[in-house]
Design a protein around this motif. Sequence first.
Motif, PDB file in Angstrom:
ATOM      1  N   MET A  97       0.830  -1.194   0.000  1.00 42.01           N
ATOM      2  CA  MET A  97       0.000   0.000   0.000  1.00 42.01           C
ATOM      3  C   MET A  97       0.875   1.260   0.000  1.00 42.01           C
ATOM      4  N   HIS A  98       2.056   1.185   0.607  1.00 44.01           N
ATOM      5  CA  HIS A  98       2.920   2.368   0.675  1.00 44.01           C
ATOM      6  C   HIS A  98       3.338   2.854  -0.702  1.00 44.01           C
ATOM      7  N   ASP A  99       3.460   1.946  -1.672  1.00 48.73           N
ATOM      8  CA  ASP A  99       3.841   2.349  -3.019  1.00 48.73           C
ATOM      9  C   ASP A  99       2.686   3.009  -3.765  1.00 48.73           C
ATOM     10  N   LEU A 100       1.477   2.855  -3.278  1.00 48.73           N
ATOM     11  CA  LEU A 100       0.293   3.348  -3.986  1.00 48.73           C
ATOM     12  C   LEU A 100      -0.286   4.632  -3.399  1.00 48.73           C
ATOM     13  N   THR A 101       0.244   5.073  -2.264  1.00 47.72           N
ATOM     14  CA  THR A 101      -0.328   6.256  -1.615  1.00 47.72           C
ATOM     15  C   THR A 101       0.737   7.322  -1.402  1.00 47.72           C
ATOM     16  N   ARG A 102       0.276   8.489  -1.021  1.00 49.17           N
ATOM     17  CA  ARG A 102       1.157   9.616  -0.705  1.00 49.17           C
ATOM     18  C   ARG A 102       0.774  10.137   0.668  1.00 49.17           C
ATOM     19  N   LYS A 103       1.733  10.759   1.338  1.00 53.75           N
ATOM     20  CA  LYS A 103       1.410  11.387   2.619  1.00 53.75           C
ATOM     21  C   LYS A 103       1.294  12.888   2.412  1.00 53.75           C
ATOM     22  N   PRO A 138       7.943  21.177  -6.736  1.00 57.75           N
ATOM     23  CA  PRO A 138       6.941  20.292  -7.343  1.00 57.75           C
ATOM     24  C   PRO A 138       6.076  19.531  -6.331  1.00 57.75           C
ATOM     25  N   LEU A 139       6.535  19.390  -5.097  1.00 56.17           N
ATOM     26  CA  LEU A 139       5.760  18.656  -4.095  1.00 56.17           C
ATOM     27  C   LEU A 139       4.777  19.541  -3.332  1.00 56.17           C
ATOM     28  N   ILE A 140       4.857  20.859  -3.509  1.00 58.82           N
ATOM     29  CA  ILE A 140       3.922  21.769  -2.840  1.00 58.82           C
ATOM     30  C   ILE A 140       2.610  21.756  -3.604  1.00 58.82           C
ATOM     31  N   VAL A 141       1.519  21.426  -2.897  1.00 58.75           N
ATOM     32  CA  VAL A 141       0.205  21.378  -3.538  1.00 58.75           C
ATOM     33  C   VAL A 141      -0.686  22.553  -3.145  1.00 58.75           C
ATOM     34  N   HIS A 142      -0.310  23.253  -2.060  1.00 58.09           N
ATOM     35  CA  HIS A 142      -1.132  24.378  -1.612  1.00 58.09           C
ATOM     36  C   HIS A 142      -0.292  25.292  -0.721  1.00 58.09           C
ATOM     37  N   GLN A 143      -0.524  26.597  -0.836  1.00 60.43           N
ATOM     38  CA  GLN A 143       0.133  27.572   0.036  1.00 60.43           C
ATOM     39  C   GLN A 143      -0.898  28.551   0.552  1.00 60.43           C
ATOM     40  N   GLU A 144      -0.809  28.847   1.839  1.00 63.74           N
ATOM     41  CA  GLU A 144      -1.627  29.886   2.460  1.00 63.74           C
ATOM     42  C   GLU A 144      -0.683  30.864   3.123  1.00 63.74           C
ATOM     43  N   ASN A 147       0.303  31.309   6.154  1.00 59.58           N
ATOM     44  CA  ASN A 147       1.287  30.772   7.096  1.00 59.58           C
ATOM     45  C   ASN A 147       1.377  29.244   7.048  1.00 59.58           C
ATOM     46  N   GLN A 148       1.023  28.652   5.902  1.00 57.95           N
ATOM     47  CA  GLN A 148       1.087  27.200   5.759  1.00 57.95           C
ATOM     48  C   GLN A 148       1.546  26.795   4.359  1.00 57.95           C
ATOM     49  N   LEU A 149       2.291  25.692   4.332  1.00 52.42           N
ATOM     50  CA  LEU A 149       2.628  25.011   3.092  1.00 52.42           C
ATOM     51  C   LEU A 149       2.090  23.595   3.198  1.00 52.42           C
ATOM     52  N   THR A 150       1.447  23.106   2.154  1.00 53.67           N
ATOM     53  CA  THR A 150       0.969  21.728   2.132  1.00 53.67           C
ATOM     54  C   THR A 150       1.721  21.000   1.024  1.00 53.67           C
ATOM     55  N   LEU A 151       2.317  19.865   1.405  1.00 54.28           N
ATOM     56  CA  LEU A 151       3.099  19.056   0.480  1.00 54.28           C
ATOM     57  C   LEU A 151       2.446  17.704   0.304  1.00 54.28           C
ATOM     58  N   SER A 152       2.613  17.118  -0.858  1.00 54.72           N
ATOM     59  CA  SER A 152       2.162  15.759  -1.117  1.00 54.72           C
ATOM     60  C   SER A 152       3.404  14.945  -1.466  1.00 54.72           C
ATOM     61  N   LEU A 153       3.766  14.038  -0.564  1.00 54.07           N
ATOM     62  CA  LEU A 153       5.013  13.286  -0.711  1.00 54.07           C
ATOM     63  C   LEU A 153       4.744  11.804  -0.911  1.00 54.07           C
ATOM     64  N   PRO A 154       5.560  11.159  -1.740  1.00 52.78           N
ATOM     65  CA  PRO A 154       5.489   9.695  -1.789  1.00 52.78           C
ATOM     66  C   PRO A 154       5.785   9.152  -0.386  1.00 52.78           C
ATOM     67  N   MET A 155       5.167   8.054  -0.038  1.00 54.13           N
ATOM     68  CA  MET A 155       5.316   7.498   1.308  1.00 54.13           C
ATOM     69  C   MET A 155       6.779   7.233   1.670  1.00 54.13           C
ATOM     70  N   GLN A 156       7.616   6.909   0.685  1.00 57.12           N
ATOM     71  CA  GLN A 156       9.006   6.572   0.951  1.00 57.12           C
ATOM     72  C   GLN A 156       9.891   7.811   1.113  1.00 57.12           C
ATOM     73  N   SER A 157       9.386   8.989   0.781  1.00 63.07           N
ATOM     74  CA  SER A 157      10.185  10.217   0.840  1.00 63.07           C
ATOM     75  C   SER A 157      10.594  10.542   2.263  1.00 63.07           C
ATOM     76  N   GLU A 158      11.807  11.080   2.379  1.00 63.90           N
ATOM     77  CA  GLU A 158      12.297  11.541   3.679  1.00 63.90           C
ATOM     78  C   GLU A 158      11.930  13.012   3.839  1.00 63.90           C
ATOM     79  N   LEU A 159      11.156  13.311   4.868  1.00 62.21           N
ATOM     80  CA  LEU A 159      10.683  14.672   5.094  1.00 62.21           C
ATOM     81  C   LEU A 159      11.836  15.641   5.314  1.00 62.21           C
TER      82      LEU A 159
END
Length: 80
Positions: free
Chosen positions: A1-7, A23-29, A31-43
Amino acid sequence: MHDLTRKKVVVTFKDAQIERTHPLIVHQEKNQLTLSLPMQSELGQVLNELDLPMTSILDISILEGTLEDAFRSVLEGSQP
């Protein structure tokens, strides 16, 4: 499942408006940044790439991918 989802990672800043382009930023406000990362990515690596001022970070929230996300990924991958 980890290969099929993003955090989803939401970085909240104390006051400052931090604007970044990545490229991983999906939204900015203001005072917030929202990222969509592959599950295996190191934050930590992604945060270093963004060169964020660590003293300005108030909170980091991580939402794991869901079974529904995995199902959607499988369906999208099977379409011609």
